[in-house]
Scaffold this active site. Structure first.
Site, PDB file in Angstrom:
ATOM      1  N   CYS B  35      49.568-118.573 -31.485  1.00 51.63           N
ATOM      2  CA  CYS B  35      48.941-117.716 -32.492  1.00 51.63           C
ATOM      3  C   CYS B  35      49.651-117.838 -33.823  1.00 51.63           C
ATOM      4  O   CYS B  35      50.678-118.500 -33.939  1.00 51.63           O
ATOM      5  CB  CYS B  35      48.990-116.262 -32.028  1.00 51.63           C
ATOM      6  SG  CYS B  35      50.689-115.669 -31.895  1.00 51.63           S
ATOM      7  N   CYS B  38      53.218-116.766 -33.795  1.00 54.29           N
ATOM      8  CA  CYS B  38      54.157-117.756 -33.272  1.00 54.29           C
ATOM      9  C   CYS B  38      54.541-118.747 -34.366  1.00 54.29           C
ATOM     10  O   CYS B  38      55.711-119.093 -34.527  1.00 54.29           O
ATOM     11  CB  CYS B  38      53.540-118.528 -32.114  1.00 54.29           C
ATOM     12  SG  CYS B  38      52.875-117.505 -30.814  1.00 54.29           S
ATOM     13  N   ASP B 435      54.808-130.252  -2.643  1.00 54.76           N
ATOM     14  CA  ASP B 435      56.153-130.733  -2.368  1.00 54.76           C
ATOM     15  C   ASP B 435      57.064-129.511  -2.508  1.00 54.76           C
ATOM     16  O   ASP B 435      56.686-128.512  -3.105  1.00 54.76           O
ATOM     17  CB  ASP B 435      56.508-131.809  -3.401  1.00 54.76           C
ATOM     18  CG  ASP B 435      57.968-132.200  -3.320  1.00 54.76           C
ATOM     19  OD1 ASP B 435      58.438-132.468  -2.198  1.00 54.76           O
ATOM     20  OD2 ASP B 435      58.627-132.236  -4.365  1.00 54.76           O
ATOM     21  N   ASP B 608      56.753-133.480  -7.677  1.00 52.82           N
ATOM     22  CA  ASP B 608      57.498-133.856  -8.874  1.00 52.82           C
ATOM     23  C   ASP B 608      58.375-135.095  -8.701  1.00 52.82           C
ATOM     24  O   ASP B 608      58.708-135.744  -9.675  1.00 52.82           O
ATOM     25  CB  ASP B 608      58.390-132.701  -9.327  1.00 52.82           C
ATOM     26  CG  ASP B 608      59.665-132.631  -8.509  1.00 52.82           C
ATOM     27  OD1 ASP B 608      59.544-132.651  -7.259  1.00 52.82           O
ATOM     28  OD2 ASP B 608      60.743-132.587  -9.100  1.00 52.82           O
ATOM     29  N   ASP B 612      57.190-138.552  -4.409  1.00 50.38           N
ATOM     30  CA  ASP B 612      55.836-138.003  -4.384  1.00 50.38           C
ATOM     31  C   ASP B 612      54.862-138.879  -5.158  1.00 50.38           C
ATOM     32  O   ASP B 612      53.649-138.718  -5.034  1.00 50.38           O
ATOM     33  CB  ASP B 612      55.791-136.612  -5.035  1.00 50.38           C
ATOM     34  CG  ASP B 612      56.704-135.631  -4.351  1.00 50.38           C
ATOM     35  OD1 ASP B 612      56.705-135.621  -3.116  1.00 50.38           O
ATOM     36  OD2 ASP B 612      57.420-134.902  -5.052  1.00 50.38           O
TER      37      ASP B 612
END
Lengths: 59, 712
Positions: B35, B38, B435, B608, B612
């Site tokens: 926004c 921010c 995982d 991750d 994997d």
């Protein structure tokens, strides 16, 4: 119908101005951050809080 | 030094901001900004630092460009204090320039839009009854505007159609190009011969609406591309090389075999090598999935990608760059055929049916009218009207509009969707495989401190804060609200724990065996009494909620990990996942996914580690956290930019809604065609009917696509 002699060039010129303005916005990177530009108008740039931003804007 | 004339000038002037952007040398990714507030806070925080020349936020890219000489760590710390997660990006890998292709498309879109509006106005005069010379004049002016614009703006379609025809195939662009060119050509012929119907406005609105679809498609794809380059840029690729006793920071690509490299605490090892320091503790979970640290002795092999968990250590590089084990495995994964290559997108499936049908229909109209009337000009006119009316305006928009809206929505939630088909595939999924290490759990511990009484807590806090051991740091964090007791003579006993004196008693924090207690884990000893502080793996925030919600939505949830059975069972119990596979290697993970697929399940994999990556590529759809290695992120369809998993169920819901809306859009487009095509075949299609059906179907489809934003 003679009025068309004026009206058609006028409408074409107006359209041309619109197209030229669009090309100008394109050339000046105004579509790089649409979300940010929309949000920035809400920022109070002249407010006291914004002081440091302006002070450091020296190159 | 030049000072801006007024405060507002310096920020609003584009020339200034461009000049400043050009100087920006540090780029930080800010996944959480959303926004105006921010933007203000981030820019104020950064510009308030001495040594920051300029900071400018790009909200669309969720990125800040900073011109500064300060170290990146200072900037990240400043932003974290201001409440924003920030990740440094490697500016060399980052595509910071403007996107010339997108700009060219936007130019064509704008040009055809303006031309369409002008010609449409002229056409209105014709439709309202202009006749003879006046009509011809309007037609001629329209032709003067439309022909050059069609030729310039339609180029993306002509290009694609030509490359498809060269290899003797049909794609969506062939009927599009034919319709645009024939409409313009036939209208020119009619105009020159004083004909009644000219389709210049149709040729232009076709170009315009289809360019919208093209542009949306390009936007979401280039966003994915820049996101992918941003993710590679997230890993700052530098290493600390030893020059005698001095250190220098060098690019990882400049490392050579035999170089001595220093690996500070918490940093990934940049090259394969052998350990020069006495000992080291590293996290190898990206390869094995095991959450326990690996202890290494001098001379043992260290692999690129391991994270240093203990004291800084040195290695001598034995393999660098593309030769490291990490890169070799990653390269294997990258060449492996992914699910996305076998998947045909919804739009392509539609085009395969659509393109031949349209051509046959137009041809049939031509033949039938020629046979019936013997009038070639009239038959050609009708065939072209059929081509124009059936032209896939709405079809070309149906999918890009929905996927752009859905991807944009998910991006706001902190998810990077790397391809439009990822959502389609995710929507078909019925099983979700997680995982464990690094995905559902994070490095560190959750410590149960509720069993301790206030005195014990105060003492534990005092002992913990004086040590930098990971367990101590976790304990300090868990006890952050407790005032430390006054403990004197604090001393760290290497390999055991911390010892000190409190109220005349010896107090110790460390292994149960060292405290003389029966348990083996972490404990606190006051005098002779020892209390266990139960350690468990730290769960990723949002993981329990996400898994609960996924189960409630009817997905089968499976936990699959390379870690010890006990550790996996513990996490599975805490997250109430009934189905688990522990101690599985990368190959076994892949095989389990294969068995699930054979049983008819469509699996989404969330993982991750490098172990994997192959599974992510093989799964029907895949998700990786942003902390994953880049090979793993590359293999995944969706990357979670925020730390929390709480919004993961939302991606599934959005994907389902997006696919549903895409199909609905196809339905709407078909209905419009079913009404308009018989009219065209019967020879009643006028330019007015073509303009109406084209615009209304395109606009309906666009508006319908926006509904994906409402998915909760």
């Amino acid at each position: 119908m003679n009025v068309l002699v004026f009206l058609i060039p006028v409408s074409l010129i107006l359209g041309g101005i619109g197209a030229a303005a669009f090309i100008w916005t394109l050339k000046t990177d105004q579509y790089d951050d649409p979300a940010g530009d929309a949000a920035r108008i809400l920022l109070d740039e002249d407010g006291p809080d914004a002081g440091p931003i302006e002070d450091s804007k020296e190159n | 030094m030049t000072t801006a004339v007024c405060p507002a000038c310096s920020t609003s002037s584009l020339a200034v901001s461009q000049a400043e952007d050009a100087q920006a040398n540090v780029f930080l990714s800010l996944p959480e900004i959303h926004c105006a507030g921010c933007i203000g806070k981030v820019e104020r925080a950064l510009n308030g630092l001495d040594g920051v020349r300029n900071a400018r936020v790009n909200l669309s890219l969720k990125r800040v460009a900073i011109a500064t000489d300060l170290p990146v760590a200072t900037l990240v710390e400043t932003l974290e204090k201001a409440g924003y997660e920030a990740h440094p990006l490697d500016s060399k890998l980052l595509d910071t320039g403007a996107d010339p292709q997108g700009r060219a498309l936007l130019f064509r879109l704008g040009l055809s839009g303006f031309a369409m509006m002008n010609v449409m106005l002229l056409s209105v005069s014709v439709w309202s009854g202009a006749e003879a010379v006046t009509r011809d004049m309007f037609h001629l002016i329209s032709a003067a505007i439309a022909l050059p614009v069609v030729l310039i703006a339609g180029q993306p379609f002509f290009h694609n159609a030509w490359s498809a025809l060269k290899v003797r195939t049909l794609n969506m662009d062939v009927p599009i190009s034919l319709a645009i060119l024939l409409a313009a050509g036939m209208s020119l012929f009619e105009t020159l011969n004083g004909g009644e119907h000219a389709y210049f406005d149709a040729a232009l609105s076709l170009t315009f609406f289809l360019l919208i679809g093209r542009y949306l498609d390009h936007r979401s794809r280039s966003a994915a591309r820049s996101a992918a380059s941003e993710l590679s840029a997230l890993e700052v690729r530098t290493a600390t090389r030893m020059r005698g006793e001095a250190t220098e920071i060098v690019d990882v690509t400049d490392l050579a075999i035999g170089d001595e490299v220093l690996i500070p605490t918490g940093v990934r090892v940049p090259a394969d090598g052998e350990l020069l320091s006495g000992q080291a503790r590293t996290d190898r979970s990206f390869l094995t999935g095991e959450s326990d640290a690996v202890h290494l002795q001098r001379g043992e092999a260290v692999q690129a990608g391991e994270v240093n968990l203990g004291q800084p250590f040195r290695i001598r590089a034995t393999a660098v760059g593309e030769d490291t084990t990490l890169r070799r495995v990653a390269a294997l994964v990258e060449t492996a055929e992914g699910a996305r290559n076998r998947y045909t997108a919804l739009a392509d499936r539609a085009a395969r049916v659509y393109a031949p049908t349209v051509h046959l229909l137009a041809l049939a109209a031509f033949v039938a009218w020629l046979a019936a009337t013997g009038d070639v000009r009239h038959a050609i006119n009708i065939a072209i009207a059929v081509l124009i009316i059936t032209c896939p305006c709405a079809l070309g928009l149906a999918v890009p509009a929905v996927s752009t809206a859905a991807i944009g929505k998910l991006y706001d939630l902190g998810f990077l969707v790397k391809s439009g088909t990822a959502l389609e595939r995710l929507a078909e999924v019925d099983t979700v495989v997680f995982d464990k290490t690094g995905t559902l759990t994070l490095p560190g511990f959750d410590l149960t401190v509720s069993d301790l009484d206030p005195d014990q807590r105060a003492v534990a806090r005092a002992l913990a804060q004086s040590s930098s051991h990971p367990a101590s740091r976790a304990l300090t964090e868990a006890l952050s609200g407790v005032a430390p007791a006054t403990v004197t003579d604090i001393e760290e006993v290497s390999g055991h724990g911390v010892v000190g004196r409190w109220n005349g008693k010896t107090v110790r924090l460390g292994h149960g065996t060292w405290l003389g207690a029966s348990f083996r884990g972490l404990g606190l000893g006051i005098g002779d009494a020892a209390t266990e502080i139960v350690q468990s793996e730290k769960l990723r925030p949002g993981a329990p909620e996400a898994i609960g919600e996924l189960k409630a939505m009817g997905y089968d949830v499976i936990l699959m990990s390379g870690d010890r059975t006990a550790a996996v069972e513990e996490v599975a119990a805490r997250l109430s996942i009934p189905d688990l596979h522990a101690g599985v290697s990368a190959e076994e993970k892949h095989a389990i996914l294969g068995r699930l697929a054979e049983a008819g399940h469509k699996v989404a994999m969330v993982g991750d580690g490098l172990n994997d990556a192959a599974s992510l590529a093989a799964a029907h759809a895949s998700i990786a956290p942003s902390s994953a290695l880049d090979a793993t992120r590359n293999a995944a369809d969706i990357v979670v930019l925020r730390e929390t998993f709480a919004d993961i169920p939302k991606t599934f819901r959005t994907a389902r809604a997006a696919t549903h809306l895409s199909r609905q859009n196809f339905g709407i487009a078909t209905v419009y065609n079913m009404i308009a095509v018989p009219v065209a075949l019967a020879g009643f299609a006028t330019p007015l009917i073509a303009a109406l059906s084209m615009s209304s179907s395109s606009i309906t489809v666009l508006l319908n696509a926006l509904r994906v934003r409402w998915v909760k």
